[in-house]
Design a protein around this motif. Sequence first.
Motif, PDB file in Angstrom:
ATOM      1  N   UNK A  55      82.660 -12.464  -2.576  1.00  0.00           N
ATOM      2  CA  UNK A  55      81.935 -12.805  -1.348  1.00  0.00           C
ATOM      3  C   UNK A  55      80.609 -12.051  -1.334  1.00  0.00           C
ATOM      4  N   UNK A  56      79.511 -12.781  -1.175  1.00  0.00           N
ATOM      5  CA  UNK A  56      78.197 -12.139  -1.265  1.00  0.00           C
ATOM      6  C   UNK A  56      78.034 -11.033  -0.235  1.00  0.00           C
ATOM      7  N   UNK A  57      78.685 -11.187   0.927  1.00  0.00           N
ATOM      8  CA  UNK A  57      78.559 -10.169   1.972  1.00  0.00           C
ATOM      9  C   UNK A  57      79.113  -8.820   1.515  1.00  0.00           C
ATOM     10  N   UNK A  58      80.098  -8.859   0.604  1.00  0.00           N
ATOM     11  CA  UNK A  58      80.707  -7.622   0.113  1.00  0.00           C
ATOM     12  C   UNK A  58      79.817  -6.903  -0.883  1.00  0.00           C
ATOM     13  N   UNK A  59      78.755  -7.554  -1.339  1.00  0.00           N
ATOM     14  CA  UNK A  59      77.839  -6.940  -2.301  1.00  0.00           C
ATOM     15  C   UNK A  59      76.734  -6.137  -1.618  1.00  0.00           C
TER      16      UNK A  59
END
Length: 275
Positions: A218-222
């Motif tokens: 998930x991009x938000x976790x990056x």
Amino acid sequence: MLPRTRRTGEAVLSATGLRSRARARVDVRDLARPDGPPTPWTTLGELASPLDAVRLGAALPRLAAAPRGDGHLVVDIPGWRAPELSGAPLRAYLSRLGYDARGWGFGTNTGDPRRDVERLSARVLELVDERGAPASLVGWSLGGVIAREVARRHPDAVRRVVTYGTPVRGGARHTSVARASRASVDADVDRVARRLDAASPIRVPLTVLFSRRDGVVAWQACIDRATPSAEHVEVSSTHLGMGFDPDVWTVVADRLARPWADTGPAEAPSPAAGS
């Protein structure tokens, strides 16, 4: 607002690889927080990963125009279950620019970050001692997690870190394999990460590349909201395609070419700069 014909033309140039789709995100405070794995639709989009490699052909002129390397050591770390060979194209490109680009030396990343941080730390320290100069670390997905922790432990041995598709919090909880993960272990890992970020933040220049098309992490976790040195660059490739995305390559080349002591505000390379 740009005329429609111009917007269409720029979209075509970006889609073919003639122009970069990478964009710096100077302020990430308003970006969404992670709340789980990527959507099934986004994960299905990983089937389009080969198209990211296709863009390399049209991007050759801007790849060739990237700043020359200064010969310093760059260690490339593969993602989870990825063989060391997966980073060979990027390493070949960086070597052509003039860097001493090497694989991490341990073959396939089998997914034991605690062990791998220990052994990569030892290897980096040995290489840095031989060369008499710090190394840069480039990590894909879980490889970026390992790179971050090596830099946290040994900031004097690491010149710069670049990660792409790398979760900074939540472990497997925010990946497409979340349902098969061990939630209790992930919670422990997350608590450890928060404690480390508070007590011993990463102190070397750190570039974080992420993509909203990432169907594995998930991009938000990056998004790294805890590291003072972190800069964020948004690209537009799938997770599996990041290692072959010319936009990722040009950002990596641009960051590696920056002066060692440069920790100032980051920008994605402009089209005029060969991005």
